[in-house]
Scaffold this motif. Structure first.
Motif, PDB file in Angstrom:
ATOM      1  N   PRO A 149       0.811  -1.229   0.000  1.00 30.50           N
ATOM      2  CA  PRO A 149       0.000   0.000   0.000  1.00 30.50           C
ATOM      3  C   PRO A 149       0.843   1.277   0.000  1.00 30.50           C
ATOM      4  O   PRO A 149       0.442   2.289  -0.577  1.00 30.50           O
ATOM      5  N   VAL A 150       2.023   1.231   0.625  1.00 33.02           N
ATOM      6  CA  VAL A 150       2.892   2.418   0.609  1.00 33.02           C
ATOM      7  C   VAL A 150       3.336   2.713  -0.823  1.00 33.02           C
ATOM      8  O   VAL A 150       3.288   3.863  -1.273  1.00 33.02           O
ATOM      9  N   LEU A 151       3.740   1.679  -1.544  1.00 31.61           N
ATOM     10  CA  LEU A 151       4.158   1.888  -2.937  1.00 31.61           C
ATOM     11  C   LEU A 151       2.984   2.281  -3.824  1.00 31.61           C
ATOM     12  O   LEU A 151       3.164   3.024  -4.796  1.00 31.61           O
ATOM     13  N   ALA A 152       1.782   1.822  -3.502  1.00 34.11           N
ATOM     14  CA  ALA A 152       0.596   2.249  -4.260  1.00 34.11           C
ATOM     15  C   ALA A 152       0.362   3.748  -4.063  1.00 34.11           C
ATOM     16  O   ALA A 152       0.101   4.483  -5.032  1.00 34.11           O
ATOM     17  N   LEU A 153       0.475   4.209  -2.827  1.00 34.86           N
ATOM     18  CA  LEU A 153       0.341   5.650  -2.556  1.00 34.86           C
ATOM     19  C   LEU A 153       1.453   6.432  -3.247  1.00 34.86           C
ATOM     20  O   LEU A 153       1.212   7.478  -3.853  1.00 34.86           O
ATOM     21  N   MET A 154       2.665   5.911  -3.187  1.00 35.81           N
ATOM     22  CA  MET A 154       3.786   6.605  -3.815  1.00 35.81           C
ATOM     23  C   MET A 154       3.626   6.647  -5.333  1.00 35.81           C
ATOM     24  O   MET A 154       4.015   7.622  -5.975  1.00 35.81           O
ATOM     25  N   THR A 155       3.051   5.617  -5.903  1.00 40.06           N
ATOM     26  CA  THR A 155       2.813   5.600  -7.349  1.00 40.06           C
ATOM     27  C   THR A 155       1.830   6.696  -7.736  1.00 40.06           C
ATOM     28  O   THR A 155       2.027   7.398  -8.741  1.00 40.06           O
ATOM     29  N   PRO A 193       2.083   9.112  13.208  1.00 37.44           N
ATOM     30  CA  PRO A 193       0.872   9.304  12.402  1.00 37.44           C
ATOM     31  C   PRO A 193       1.033  10.374  11.319  1.00 37.44           C
ATOM     32  O   PRO A 193       0.438  10.258  10.253  1.00 37.44           O
ATOM     33  N   ILE A 194       1.871  11.375  11.559  1.00 39.04           N
ATOM     34  CA  ILE A 194       2.059  12.436  10.569  1.00 39.04           C
ATOM     35  C   ILE A 194       2.596  11.868   9.260  1.00 39.04           C
ATOM     36  O   ILE A 194       2.278  12.367   8.185  1.00 39.04           O
ATOM     37  N   GLN A 195       3.382  10.804   9.327  1.00 38.00           N
ATOM     38  CA  GLN A 195       3.946  10.230   8.107  1.00 38.00           C
ATOM     39  C   GLN A 195       2.864   9.574   7.253  1.00 38.00           C
ATOM     40  O   GLN A 195       2.890   9.690   6.028  1.00 38.00           O
ATOM     41  N   TRP A 196       1.913   8.913   7.881  1.00 39.42           N
ATOM     42  CA  TRP A 196       0.790   8.355   7.122  1.00 39.42           C
ATOM     43  C   TRP A 196      -0.078   9.473   6.560  1.00 39.42           C
ATOM     44  O   TRP A 196      -0.541   9.400   5.420  1.00 39.42           O
ATOM     45  N   ILE A 197      -0.299  10.502   7.357  1.00 40.36           N
ATOM     46  CA  ILE A 197      -1.118  11.633   6.901  1.00 40.36           C
ATOM     47  C   ILE A 197      -0.467  12.303   5.696  1.00 40.36           C
ATOM     48  O   ILE A 197      -1.131  12.585   4.689  1.00 40.36           O
ATOM     49  N   VAL A 198       0.838  12.552   5.777  1.00 43.19           N
ATOM     50  CA  VAL A 198       1.554  13.178   4.662  1.00 43.19           C
ATOM     51  C   VAL A 198       1.524  12.267   3.434  1.00 43.19           C
ATOM     52  O   VAL A 198       1.289  12.730   2.318  1.00 43.19           O
ATOM     53  N   ALA A 199       1.741  10.969   3.618  1.00 38.07           N
ATOM     54  CA  ALA A 199       1.767  10.028   2.490  1.00 38.07           C
ATOM     55  C   ALA A 199       0.423   9.964   1.780  1.00 38.07           C
ATOM     56  O   ALA A 199       0.362  10.051   0.542  1.00 38.07           O
ATOM     57  N   THR A 227      -2.238  12.144   2.048  1.00 38.07           N
ATOM     58  CA  THR A 227      -2.637  13.466   1.546  1.00 38.07           C
ATOM     59  C   THR A 227      -1.851  13.832   0.294  1.00 38.07           C
ATOM     60  O   THR A 227      -2.433  14.320  -0.687  1.00 38.07           O
ATOM     61  N   SER A 228      -0.547  13.593   0.302  1.00 38.28           N
ATOM     62  CA  SER A 228       0.275  13.925  -0.866  1.00 38.28           C
ATOM     63  C   SER A 228      -0.153  13.126  -2.084  1.00 38.28           C
ATOM     64  O   SER A 228      -0.221  13.663  -3.188  1.00 38.28           O
ATOM     65  N   ALA A 229      -0.420  11.841  -1.890  1.00 43.20           N
ATOM     66  CA  ALA A 229      -0.841  11.003  -3.017  1.00 43.20           C
ATOM     67  C   ALA A 229      -2.132  11.525  -3.625  1.00 43.20           C
ATOM     68  O   ALA A 229      -2.229  11.719  -4.843  1.00 43.20           O
ATOM     69  N   VAL A 230      -3.117  11.794  -2.793  1.00 46.58           N
ATOM     70  CA  VAL A 230      -4.419  12.247  -3.293  1.00 46.58           C
ATOM     71  C   VAL A 230      -4.321  13.638  -3.920  1.00 46.58           C
ATOM     72  O   VAL A 230      -4.783  13.855  -5.041  1.00 46.58           O
ATOM     73  N   VAL A 231      -3.700  14.566  -3.220  1.00 45.04           N
ATOM     74  CA  VAL A 231      -3.618  15.946  -3.714  1.00 45.04           C
ATOM     75  C   VAL A 231      -2.820  16.010  -5.015  1.00 45.04           C
ATOM     76  O   VAL A 231      -3.269  16.614  -5.995  1.00 45.04           O
ATOM     77  N   PHE A 232      -1.651  15.385  -5.050  1.00 47.55           N
ATOM     78  CA  PHE A 232      -0.817  15.487  -6.251  1.00 47.55           C
ATOM     79  C   PHE A 232      -1.434  14.786  -7.451  1.00 47.55           C
ATOM     80  O   PHE A 232      -1.332  15.291  -8.575  1.00 47.55           O
ATOM     81  N   VAL A 233      -2.068  13.632  -7.263  1.00 45.55           N
ATOM     82  CA  VAL A 233      -2.655  12.963  -8.425  1.00 45.55           C
ATOM     83  C   VAL A 233      -3.850  13.754  -8.950  1.00 45.55           C
ATOM     84  O   VAL A 233      -4.031  13.886 -10.167  1.00 45.55           O
ATOM     85  N   PRO A 276       6.934  14.539   1.316  1.00 43.73           N
ATOM     86  CA  PRO A 276       6.286  13.258   1.009  1.00 43.73           C
ATOM     87  C   PRO A 276       7.278  12.133   0.742  1.00 43.73           C
ATOM     88  O   PRO A 276       7.035  10.989   1.125  1.00 43.73           O
ATOM     89  N   VAL A 277       8.389  12.430   0.106  1.00 43.25           N
ATOM     90  CA  VAL A 277       9.370  11.388  -0.192  1.00 43.25           C
ATOM     91  C   VAL A 277       9.925  10.804   1.112  1.00 43.25           C
ATOM     92  O   VAL A 277      10.086   9.590   1.237  1.00 43.25           O
ATOM     93  N   HIS A 278      10.173  11.666   2.080  1.00 42.41           N
ATOM     94  CA  HIS A 278      10.624  11.197   3.399  1.00 42.41           C
ATOM     95  C   HIS A 278       9.567  10.284   4.026  1.00 42.41           C
ATOM     96  O   HIS A 278       9.905   9.241   4.602  1.00 42.41           O
TER      97      HIS A 278
END
Length: 190
Positions: free
Chosen positions: A74-80, A159-165, A167-173, A139-141
């Motif tokens: 799931p982390v790589l799915a968000l990063m994708t 928890p901030i790392q999940w929130i950033v991951a 949020t960044s995935a949704v907002v940027f895509v 987000p990369v961090h």
């Protein structure tokens, strides 16, 4: 390093996905978004063998095989999704401003050293709360930390790392799709 390389190559190759296929863009009618998408997916497929190597290295260094390793998916799915959004943005920018490709290596190098790949940002920035808060918004961090926490024993996730991951995935895509799509009719005509 493998995770960062996935980001870096997705962005740099995504940036030139339209301009390097200009003849194709001019001659055929198809959704231009497929070009940056295919670039990001190609990088994801190239990451899979690297992840196998990473798993072998972890096992050889004494890291136990755990169920948490499945959290890498799931982390790589968000990063994708994040990589796709950034690739769409830079692909459009590169069509109109060719020099964007010259800036991307500089930006990725700064992100490389500020993403905590070789060191813990939390330890280096201990006592510097403002700098640490800013670094954790990268987000990369967040993606690197989440993969590290899933695979290496003793790495804690805040928890901030999940929130950033997420949020960044949704907002940027979403921003990437809208930004890229608004100029799609002009690709190949510049």
């Amino acid at each position: 390093v493998f995770i960062f390389e996935y980001f870096s190559r997705s962005i740099s190759l995504g940036a030139t996905s339209i301009t390097s296929n200009a003849a194709l863009v001019r001659s055929l009618s198809f959704p231009r978004m497929l070009l940056p998408l295919s670039t990001v997916l190609r990088q994801l497929f190239e990451l899979v063998p690297m992840m196998v190597v990473m798993a072998a290295i972890l096992l050889l260094t004494g890291e136990p095989l755990r169920w948490s390793w499945l959290m890498v998916i799931p982390v790589l799915a968000l990063m994708t999704l994040f990589n796709l959004g950034v690739a769409l943005i830079v692909a459009r920018l590169t069509v109109h401003i060719r020099d964007v490709t010259q800036i991307i290596p500089l930006v990725t190098r700064v992100l490389f050293y500020s993403s905590g790949i070789f060191f813990s940002l939390e330890l280096v920035l201990e006592g510097k709360d403002t700098l640490l808060a800013l670094a954790q918004l990268n987000p990369v961090h967040a993606y690197i930390t989440l993969v590290r926490a899933a695979t290496v024993t003793g790495v804690e996730v805040m928890p901030i790392q999940w929130i950033v991951a997420i949020t960044s995935a949704v907002v940027f895509v979403v921003v990437g799709i809208v930004f890229f799509w608004r100029a799609e009719a002009r690709y190949g005509h510049d």
